[in-house]
Enzyme design. Structure first.
Site, PDB file in Angstrom:
ATOM      1  CB  THR A  76      14.580   5.995 -22.962  1.00 19.69           C
ATOM      2  OG1 THR A  76      13.794   6.691 -21.987  1.00 19.69           O
ATOM      3  CG2 THR A  76      15.809   6.813 -23.301  1.00 19.69           C
ATOM      4  CG  ASN A 155       5.768  13.412 -20.134  1.00 19.93           C
ATOM      5  OD1 ASN A 155       5.736  13.820 -21.294  1.00 19.93           O
ATOM      6  ND2 ASN A 155       6.730  13.752 -19.294  1.00 19.93           N
ATOM      7  CD  GLN A 183       2.814   9.073 -19.298  1.00 23.48           C
ATOM      8  OE1 GLN A 183       1.844   8.594 -18.711  1.00 23.48           O
ATOM      9  NE2 GLN A 183       4.016   9.128 -18.735  1.00 23.48           N
ATOM     10  CB  SER A 203       7.321   2.597 -21.273  1.00 29.58           C
ATOM     11  OG  SER A 203       8.113   2.228 -20.194  1.00 29.58           O
ATOM     12  CG  HIS A 205       8.092   1.979 -16.178  1.00 26.65           C
ATOM     13  ND1 HIS A 205       7.969   3.105 -15.403  1.00 26.65           N
ATOM     14  CD2 HIS A 205       8.806   2.356 -17.267  1.00 26.65           C
ATOM     15  CE1 HIS A 205       8.591   4.122 -15.985  1.00 26.65           C
ATOM     16  NE2 HIS A 205       9.111   3.691 -17.124  1.00 26.65           N
ATOM     17  CB  THR A 244      19.941 -12.548 -23.915  1.00 28.71           C
ATOM     18  OG1 THR A 244      21.127 -13.110 -24.469  1.00 28.71           O
ATOM     19  CG2 THR A 244      19.070 -13.648 -23.348  1.00 28.71           C
ATOM     20  CB  CYS A 329      13.013  12.465 -16.806  1.00 25.00           C
ATOM     21  SG  CYS A 329      11.999  11.133 -17.325  1.00 25.00           S
TER      22      CYS A 329
HETATM   23  N1  PLP Z   1       8.016   9.207 -23.274  1.00 25.78           N
HETATM   24  C1  PLP Z   1       7.108   9.613 -22.368  1.00 25.78           C
HETATM   25  C2  PLP Z   1       5.945  10.435 -22.831  1.00 25.78           C
HETATM   26  C3  PLP Z   1       7.251   9.275 -21.027  1.00 25.78           C
HETATM   27  O1  PLP Z   1       6.358   9.686 -20.142  1.00 25.78           O
HETATM   28  C4  PLP Z   1       8.379   8.506 -20.639  1.00 25.78           C
HETATM   29  C5  PLP Z   1       8.610   8.169 -19.230  1.00 25.78           C
HETATM   30  O2  PLP Z   1       8.514   8.997 -18.360  1.00 25.78           O
HETATM   31  C6  PLP Z   1       9.291   8.090 -21.628  1.00 25.78           C
HETATM   32  C7  PLP Z   1       9.078   8.469 -22.931  1.00 25.78           C
HETATM   33  C8  PLP Z   1      10.485   7.237 -21.283  1.00 25.78           C
HETATM   34  O3  PLP Z   1      10.049   5.943 -20.978  1.00 25.78           O
HETATM   35  P1  PLP Z   1      10.986   4.825 -20.292  1.00 25.78           P
HETATM   36  O4  PLP Z   1      10.928   5.108 -18.833  1.00 25.78           O
HETATM   37  O5  PLP Z   1      10.334   3.530 -20.650  1.00 25.78           O
HETATM   38  O6  PLP Z   1      12.324   4.948 -20.882  1.00 25.78           O
END
Ligand code: PLP
Length: 383
Positions: A76, A155, A183, A203, A205, A244, A329
């Site tokens: 994000t 996603n 993704q 990302s 995670h 940091t 989300c």
């Molecule tokens: N973009 C896509 C395609 C995602 O699937 C996600 C997370 O669900 C994001 C952006 C946002 O990622 P983050 O959770 O690292 O902010």
């Protein structure tokens, strides 16, 4: 081990931290706790070394150079920097961005904000398969076009856009190409040079690293991408992302990138077999159909539209399964998915669709369990 928790089939929402990643992180919480920006003692040097190793590991995953990696808090943030930072730097001469209707909210909401601040945004349609039309992209470009922002893989559906062709088109037209590879990275081949990508986000995670860590790739040559920061402060990350740096998370993210670079191909083959098993069992008697392209998509994701059951009912019926209706989300608002609606599904179809996403720790028995559970229940309902 029976944890009492549902079977996790929601790897696109997040992933568990890989044990090797955790091991790589732990020393940086305790004895190696230095601030990577401290240049005057060994605590700082040790922390900085960990960050630089991670930068190299991340660069290798996407075929980039280490100096082109900027660590952030996740996709994000990277998306916000990519879009707002580019508009801030170049918006006075070129203020047009082309994106698509099926982007993640992080892109769509940032574009909506930029529109309020003078940007012009074109939202490309997608076809029933979830793919953009390159001809439409070509036609949307005008003399004010600064950049294209098209996601690598979706996603919700796993559909993969024709990234190399988009990159090539952008290069020919002299416009920048940003892709949200959140993704895709670690699941399919991502190579910023081969695919002519100028900016890209990942990302941690989503690839078995810790939450709250990610990166923005910013091309340094041919073309060099000049971009403004949106967070100001101590000038960390070459001034593009002050604050940091989160050393344990970055060390873990780096390890996650290294594991992904070594494993993605074999894992993809295994995921694809498990997914086929799941899809065949759930679609063969016509109880469900697959949303989106079955040719261009991630091996780990399937989005199924069930004919006789809404997503909300499905979720209630199967507390033993952790699956998603829409993206994580937006899973609380129960609105039809903007992705499926853009692909031409009706509201009812969108609200009867479920995303299954599998990953590194998914076992065959778990897929078999999910299949027999769903098939039996759906048979009961249709009697
Ligand atoms: N973009 C896509 C395609 C995602 O699937 C996600 C997370 O669900 C994001 C952006 C946002 O990622 P983050 O959770 O690292 O902010």
């Amino acid at each position: 081990m029976n944890t009492g928790l549902p079977v996790f089939l929601d790897y696109n929402s997040t992933t568990p931290v890989d044990p090797y990643v955790l091991e790589a992180m732990l020393p940086y919480f305790t004895e190696r706790y230095g601030n990577a920006a401290s240049k005057t003692h060994a605590y700082g040097w040790i922390a900085d070394e960990a960050v630089e190793i991670a930068r190299e590991q991340a660069a290798v995953l996407i075929g980039a150079e280490k100096q082109e990696i900027v660590f952030t808090s996740g996709s994000t943030e990277s998306i916000n920097v990519a879009l707002k930072g580019m508009m801030e730097m170049h918006g006075k001469s070129k203020n047009h961005i082309i994106t698509s209707k099926t982007e993640h909210k992080a892109v769509l909401d940032t574009c909506a904000w930029l529109e309020l601040h003078g940007a012009k945004i074109t939202y490309l349609e997608v076809n029933r398969d979830g793919l953009i039309d390159l001809q439409h992209l070509n036609e949307a470009v005008n003399e004010n076009t600064l950049m294209v922002s098209i996601m690598f893989a979706n996603n919700e559906t796993g559909v993969i856009q024709p990234v190399s062709e988009i990159g090539k088109l952008c290069r020919e037209k002299g416009i920048y190409f940003f892709t949200d590879a959140t993704q895709a990275a670690g699941k399919v081949r991502v190579d910023v040079n081969e695919q002519c990508i100028d900016l890209l986000c990942i990302s941690s995670h989503k690839i078995y690293g810790p939450k709250g860590s990610g990166l923005l790739y910013v091309r340094r040559k041919e073309p060099r991408v000049a971009i403004s920061p949106i967070i100001h402060g101590g000038g960390h990350e070459k001034g593009l992302r002050s604050g940091t740096v989160n050393v344990p998370a970055i060390a873990g993210f780096g390890k996650a990138c290294e594991l992904a670079a070594n494993k993605w191909f074999e894992e993809g083959q295994r995921f694809s077999q498990l997914r086929t098993k799941l899809e065949q069992a759930l679609t063969d008697e016509g109880a469900a159909f697959i949303n989106g392209s079955t040719r261009n998509r991630l091996p780990s994701t399937t989005n199924l539209c069930f004919k006789n059951v809404s997503s909300a009912e499905f979720i209630r019926m199967f507390p033993q399964l952790a699956v998603a209706a829409g993206s994580a989300c937006t899973s609380s608002d129960n609105k039809p998915s903007h992705v499926l609606r853009a692909m031409g599904l009706t509201d009812k179809e969108s609200q009867s669709s479920i995303r299954f996403s599998i990953g590194r720790f998914t076992k065959e028995e778990e897929i078999e369990f999910a299949v027999s559970l769903i098939r039996n229940k759906l048979k009961e309902i249709s009697i």
